[in-house]
Every structure is written in C-alpha cells, then in structure tokens.
Design a protein around this motif. Structure first.
Motif, PDB file in Angstrom:
ATOM      1  N   UNK A 173       0.810  -1.213   0.000  1.00 58.08           N
ATOM      2  CA  UNK A 173       0.000   0.000   0.000  1.00 58.08           C
ATOM      3  C   UNK A 173       0.846   1.266   0.000  1.00 58.08           C
ATOM      4  N   UNK A 174       2.138   1.106  -0.165  1.00 58.79           N
ATOM      5  CA  UNK A 174       3.019   2.278  -0.153  1.00 58.79           C
ATOM      6  C   UNK A 174       3.688   2.447   1.191  1.00 58.79           C
ATOM      7  N   UNK A 175       4.744   3.218   1.223  1.00 59.96           N
ATOM      8  CA  UNK A 175       5.502   3.401   2.451  1.00 59.96           C
ATOM      9  C   UNK A 175       4.712   4.202   3.470  1.00 59.96           C
ATOM     10  N   UNK A 176       4.873   3.836   4.714  1.00 60.95           N
ATOM     11  CA  UNK A 176       4.192   4.512   5.818  1.00 60.95           C
ATOM     12  C   UNK A 176       5.201   4.810   6.912  1.00 60.95           C
ATOM     13  N   UNK A 177       4.912   5.824   7.715  1.00 61.83           N
ATOM     14  CA  UNK A 177       5.780   6.205   8.825  1.00 61.83           C
ATOM     15  C   UNK A 177       4.923   6.697   9.983  1.00 61.83           C
ATOM     16  N   UNK A 178       5.483   6.600  11.183  1.00 57.09           N
ATOM     17  CA  UNK A 178       4.781   7.017  12.395  1.00 57.09           C
ATOM     18  C   UNK A 178       5.279   8.390  12.831  1.00 57.09           C
ATOM     19  N   UNK A 179       4.326   9.256  13.175  1.00 57.65           N
ATOM     20  CA  UNK A 179       4.633  10.570  13.754  1.00 57.65           C
ATOM     21  C   UNK A 179       4.111  10.581  15.186  1.00 57.65           C
ATOM     22  N   UNK A 180       4.991  10.474  16.194  1.00 54.29           N
ATOM     23  CA  UNK A 180       4.521  10.475  17.590  1.00 54.29           C
ATOM     24  C   UNK A 180       4.198  11.886  18.075  1.00 54.29           C
ATOM     25  N   UNK A 181       3.014  12.049  18.641  1.00 56.00           N
ATOM     26  CA  UNK A 181       2.625  13.340  19.215  1.00 56.00           C
ATOM     27  C   UNK A 181       3.569  13.750  20.343  1.00 56.00           C
ATOM     28  N   UNK A 182       4.136  12.779  21.064  1.00 51.34           N
ATOM     29  CA  UNK A 182       4.973  13.081  22.224  1.00 51.34           C
ATOM     30  C   UNK A 182       6.209  13.899  21.871  1.00 51.34           C
ATOM     31  N   UNK A 183       6.601  13.891  20.601  1.00 53.96           N
ATOM     32  CA  UNK A 183       7.747  14.696  20.202  1.00 53.96           C
ATOM     33  C   UNK A 183       7.505  16.189  20.360  1.00 53.96           C
ATOM     34  N   UNK A 184       6.240  16.576  20.552  1.00 56.09           N
ATOM     35  CA  UNK A 184       5.884  17.984  20.654  1.00 56.09           C
ATOM     36  C   UNK A 184       5.662  18.433  22.092  1.00 56.09           C
ATOM     37  N   UNK A 185       6.183  17.663  23.067  1.00 61.46           N
ATOM     38  CA  UNK A 185       6.236  18.134  24.444  1.00 61.46           C
ATOM     39  C   UNK A 185       7.021  19.447  24.513  1.00 61.46           C
TER      40      UNK A 185
END
Length: 217
Positions: free
Chosen positions: A59-71
C-alpha cells in the motif's frame, strides 16, 4: 466523525478492520491517519504495527509521527510551573504540531524533519526522524488528537481517518502502574505520578474526546 460529538458514537472494529479502512482511502495524495487513546492504551504499539502492515502489503511506504515529540521542553515547563503535569494537554506545542501536519499534508516532495520523544531522558529530540516524499501514509499517534478543546480541535482538519483504542480503565491503571514501577518509582512517588498526573490525563481523554471514525477493541 462529527466535531464536538463526544462519547462512543462510532463503529467498532479490529486492528485489521482499521488497516483495511486506511487502504480504501484515496491514494492520489499523502494520507494522514490519527490513532488516539488514553495513556497506557497501546497507541505506539498499534501505530507501529499499522505502519509496518501498510508497508508490507504494497500500500506504499508509511511512517509514524509520535505526538509526544511535541512536548514543551522542561525549561519551558519549569518556567511556567507546569513540570509536575508534563504530559497534560497544555504541556504540548500544538501550534508546532499543526505546522508540521500542514507541511506533511502539502505533500510537496520535500523532506519533513520531526521531533521524537526520548523516554530515557524525558526530552524531545528535534529533527530525530525524517519523513521523506516516498512516505504516502503518515500514522500520527497520541493521547489528545481527538480532544474537544480549542488548542487541539484545529488539528483534526488534517486527519483523513481516525481511530481510538478502547481499553478498559482497570487495564489502563495496571499498565500505567507497571510503567512507573519499571522506571523505579514506588510509594508516594509512584502515587504522585499516577494520581497527580496520569490518571487525570486518562480521564481527560476518556471524557473529552470526540468520537473517532472507528473504535479499536
């Protein structure tokens, strides 16, 4: 998903059901999929699985963006007197998160550097992950992505599909306790972490989030 509608008013499904729903999204542009849930619900594990699943089945490449990086950094939290409530909704840079989502949604062929929270030092590392133009599905995960709150509501315009992990409160409490025991906390210090912050945040998520597109059991 109806903005401002809180509660259970959404269909339930499995992890596989949600992955299939993501596959059915239009593929002519980058998709942004949000996975929310209370502290201890397993959001990171689910988001990582979903990204791997989408990459594996073509289905194509996917990546995770963690909300916690915006502490907010501890320097900011200490100056504002918010350090003890780190992890609460007001301790995140929602403006910075919105700007990052806007860049990802633009899908203009450019790399986007995103921060990642380092639990070993309890600090976010700036530019710790690169989401390149080959990433066609971004899975963002975090507690407050569906929060019915003026600071968080604007984020929802970027989400193509949303899920909320449905985990019993008893299980959440057990997992949160085990997490802090694993970090060496006990006695009053452990109780302060739980009753003074984590359990408060759990109630906020459970009671003040809008309905997702799908509840994941």
């Amino acid at each position: 998903m109806a903005d401002g509608e809180t509660g259970q008013g959404a269909p339930g499904g499995t992890a596989a059901d949600f992955a299939e729903a993501v596959r059915k999204l239009p593929g002519d542009r980058r998709r942004i999929v949000a996975v929310s849930g209370a502290p201890g619900s397993g959001k990171s594990t689910f988001a990582d699985w979903l990204a791997e699943e989408l990459c594996r089945d073509g289905e194509g490449s996917a990546a995770v963006l963690p909300m916690d990086g915006f502490h907010f950094d501890d320097l900011v939290l200490n100056a504002r007197g918010h350090r003890a409530r780190k992890g609460a909704p007001h301790t995140f840079d929602t403006g910075g998160l919105a700007a990052t989502l806007a860049r990802l949604s633009a899908d203009d062929g450019c790399e986007v550097a995103v921060p990642v929270f380092d639990r070993a030092i309890e600090i976010a590392r700036a530019g710790a992950r690169i989401i390149g133009p080959q990433i066609r599905t971004v899975v963002i995960e975090g507690n407050y992505l569906l929060l019915d709150d003026p600071a968080w509501t604007p984020l929802r315009r970027f989400f193509d599909l949303t899920a909320m992990l449905d985990v019993p409160e008893e299980t959440l409490r057990r997992r949160l306790t085990e997490r802090w025991v694993g970090f060496g906390f006990s006695g009053e210090a452990l109780e302060a972490k739980l009753s003074g912050n984590d359990l408060i945040n759990m109630r906020i998520v459970l009671e003040k989030s809008v309905a997702p597109d799908m509840w994941i059991a």
